[in-house]
Design a protein around this motif. Structure first.
Motif, PDB file in Angstrom:
ATOM      1  N   GLU A  88     -19.754  -0.801  30.539  1.00 33.67           N
ATOM      2  CA  GLU A  88     -18.673   0.199  30.495  1.00 33.67           C
ATOM      3  C   GLU A  88     -17.912   0.309  31.810  1.00 33.67           C
ATOM      4  OE1 GLU A  88     -17.967   1.581  27.658  1.00 33.67           O
ATOM      5  OE2 GLU A  88     -16.353   2.867  28.399  1.00 33.67           O
ATOM      6  N   THR A  89     -18.634   0.256  32.916  1.00 31.41           N
ATOM      7  CA  THR A  89     -17.959   0.422  34.202  1.00 31.41           C
ATOM      8  C   THR A  89     -17.392  -0.902  34.717  1.00 31.41           C
ATOM      9  OG1 THR A  89     -20.065   0.115  35.312  1.00 31.41           O
ATOM     10  CG2 THR A  89     -19.368   2.385  34.931  1.00 31.41           C
ATOM     11  N   HIS A 196     -29.341   3.311  30.881  1.00 32.77           N
ATOM     12  CA  HIS A 196     -27.930   3.703  30.852  1.00 32.77           C
ATOM     13  C   HIS A 196     -27.739   5.100  31.436  1.00 32.77           C
ATOM     14  CE1 HIS A 196     -28.681   6.346  27.430  1.00 32.77           C
ATOM     15  NE2 HIS A 196     -29.190   5.350  26.726  1.00 32.77           N
ATOM     16  N   CYS A 197     -26.494   5.537  31.504  1.00 27.37           N
ATOM     17  CA  CYS A 197     -26.165   6.838  32.098  1.00 27.37           C
ATOM     18  C   CYS A 197     -27.039   7.932  31.484  1.00 27.37           C
ATOM     19  CB  CYS A 197     -24.696   7.166  31.854  1.00 27.37           C
ATOM     20  SG  CYS A 197     -23.581   6.082  32.747  1.00 27.37           S
ATOM     21  N   ALA A 203     -23.280   6.718  25.880  1.00 21.68           N
ATOM     22  CA  ALA A 203     -24.474   5.898  25.635  1.00 21.68           C
ATOM     23  C   ALA A 203     -25.625   6.755  25.114  1.00 21.68           C
ATOM     24  CB  ALA A 203     -24.881   5.179  26.915  1.00 21.68           C
TER      25      ALA A 203
END
Ligand code: FES
Length: 576
Positions: A88-89, A196-197, A203
């Protein structure tokens, strides 16, 4: 192999028989596998989104090893199948541009290969949605292992939430209460472990949604990536995948309208990301399940927020797991769930709730003491959004939920960034910020920009929220009075393309309306703004061209029009 009983499995159409083709398929796959690997036992693909460029999913190879052991133990053959992975980033311009490509690639690989079932390994925002879209279209027995959130980071004695706290720390640097060196040092404190976050971002939300849909071993979603129980449950999932093939338990049996409505309840109760709206609509579209934007409002808007997690609240995903996880939260709203919606186990989701206990009532609230009484998505319509737009009222400022103010229009993200900090910008607290050109076609790829930053001159006056309208998305970690996913988008000829700075805009969330107040004859005479038309006319190639030509609008999930619907798992003819 002569005389071997004809197997019922799909993979037997590659491996069965004693002719040349059967020989070729078996021989090329032998490489250590014994002859009985091809005796009709289930072959289970592990659709694995592990990638060094998707750091949230980098640990999934280890998860895959545990799945493999479970598959072997249950008598199946596990096969690692690398799947398109989206960090994603990392990926540009936006991971959403590639979600449908990832789904299409996985769908075709599942259908093209000799497999009978699949374990889907995802984590970072778009990976679980793309895997579920693919599995829904192919409709082979499928089960998800969400890779899980990272552990809570700590810095200077304080917990750090991934994503959300970046903003807080950078503000500290601007305010002079933190040095640049300390800011850089906090990087590795924030990203403390694999996973993940760890806020309730997209997520985390999609891992929980997969479980609420019935596609995850109940109780697994939200297990931190670094927790050994993730590997234990992955092993169990491998065993389950073999059972699912034997029982022919398919996504179409599990992903019913009832299970999607359960997911909508779970989305509200957990304060999940607004991105789940487009993902759930897209997954439902793959199965022809009747699910509309309005269902999110009808089913979810009155559901209480029971989970006190960042970005809205205080805690992080590790805390939710420690406190009892999704099932403990859903137990509070059991009466709102469809009791017939099944899980990968073959049993209904509700069967797993009575035994789910909440261990920390600060993290998972009692229903009569919610974080907020009404937490779901509200769906707005009007002459600005004929096909709908969404807002999270619980994340908005109560005094702005009914508002009339003049529009300040930005034609693109670049236009907005170029002007928003201008001290001479003609804007006040009543202004409605409008950002267009950010829809699926317009950007392209529907970026998370709807929560525009407020003009500094208003921040200095103490303004903390304004009405903002956009045809793009919003990060799962963002908040404010933001109307997003406006459909149709400006680049698709939606009314947003006709709005001009100074037009009065009326928002009434309780009436579910969003309108621009322009005389009908003047409105009818307007033509779309040149910037939007020009951006859409930009020559493109490859995936981007295909995407822009065929992507649908947000209100139906932003899937490609030719990917909607189930394509099945029929075995293709072969060329040799
Ligand atoms: Fe991967 Fe947030 S960047 S989940």
């Amino acid at each position: 192999m002569e005389g071997r009983p004809v197997s019922e499995t799909r993979s037997a159409q590659w491996y069965g028989g004693s002719d040349r083709n059967g020989y070729i398929h078996r021989a090329w796959m032998r490489r250590g596998l014994p002859a009985h690997a091809f005796d009709g036992r289930p072959h289970i693909a592990i659709a694995n989104t592990a990638s060094d460029l998707t750091p949230c999913n980098a640990h999934l190879n280890e998860v895959a090893e545990s799945v493999k052991r479970g598959v072997y133990e249950a008598g199946g053959i596990p096969l690692n199948m690398p799947a398109v992975s989206l960090g994603e980033t990392m990926v540009r311009p936006t991971a959403m541009l590639w979600r449908n490509m990832a789904a299409m690639a996985t769908e075709e690989l599942l259908r093209a290969n000799p497999i009978d079932g699949v374990v889907l390994l995802g984590g970072c925002d778009k990976t679980i949605p793309s895997l579920l879209m693919a599995a829904a279209s192919v409709d082979l027995p499928a089960v998800v292992v969400p890779g899980g959130p990272m552990l809570t980071g700590t810095f200077r004695g304080q917990p750090l939430g991934c994503g959300t706290d970046v903003w807080r720390l950078s503000e500290e640097v601007r305010a002079g209460t933190m040095s640049q060196e300390q800011f850089i040092a906090s990087e590795s404190s924030m990203i403390r472990s694999r996973g993940h976050c760890n806020t309730m971002g997209t997520a985390s939300t999609m891992g929980l949604m997969a479980e609420a849909l019935g596609m995850v071993l109940p109780g697994l979603a939200g297990t931190p990536a670094a927790d050994s129980r993730l590997l234990e449950r992955s092993h169990e999932t491998g065993r389950l995948a073999v059972e699912m093939v034997t029982e022919q338990r398919r996504p179409s049996d599990l992903l019913t309208r009832g299970s999607f409505l359960n997911a909508i309840v779970a989305l509200a109760a957990t304060g999940g990301s607004s991105n789940a709206v487009v993902h759930l609509l897209a997954i439902a579209g793959r199965l022809g399940v009747e699910l509309t934007l309005e269902d999110f409002d009808h089913t979810g808007s009155d559901v209480p927020l029971l989970v006190d997690l960042q970005p809205a609240g205080r805690f992080l995903m590790e805390d939710l797991f420690r406190a009892g996880g999704l099932l403990a939260a859903l137990r509070e709203v059991k009466d709102l769930l469809d009791p017939t919606a099944l899980t990968v186990t073959g049993k209904p989701l509700v069967d797993f709730l009575d035994g789910a206990q909440a261990w920390d009532r600060e993290v998972i609230r009692f229903r009569d003491n919610p974080v907020q009484p009404q937490a779901g998505i509200a769906v707005l319509h009007g002459n600005l959004a004929p096909d709908g737009a969404v807002i999270k009222p619980a994340a908005a400022s109560p005094h702005l939920l009914q508002h009339r103010g003049p529009a300040l229009v930005f034609d693109s993200v670049e236009d907005m960034h170029g002007r928003i900090n201008d001290p001479d910008l003609d804007v006040d607290a009543d202004t409605v910020l409008v950002l267009r050109g950010c829809g699926p076609k317009g950007y392209p790829g529907m970026p998370e920009v709807a929560n525009m930053p407020l003009p500094p001159k208003l921040l200095e006056q103490g303004v903390r929220d304004m009405v903002r309208i956009c045809d793009g998305r919003m990060s799962g970690t963002a908040y404010g009075t933001v109307i997003l996913h406006v459909a149709p988008e400006a680049a698709a000829g939606g009314p947003l393309s006709l709005v001009r700075t100074g037009d009065m805009i009326n928002l009434d969330v309780s009436a579910r309306t969003i309108d621009v107040d322009v005389a009908a004859d003047e409105w009818a005479a307007r033509t779309p703004n040149a910037a939007t038309v020009e951006a859409f006319a930009t020559p493109r190639r490859g995936w981007e061209q295909l995407y822009v030509q065929t992507v649908q609008q947000a209100n139906t999930g932003a899937d490609l029009d030719f990917l909607v619907g189930s394509s099945g798992n029929e075995v293709s003819r072969e060329s040799h």
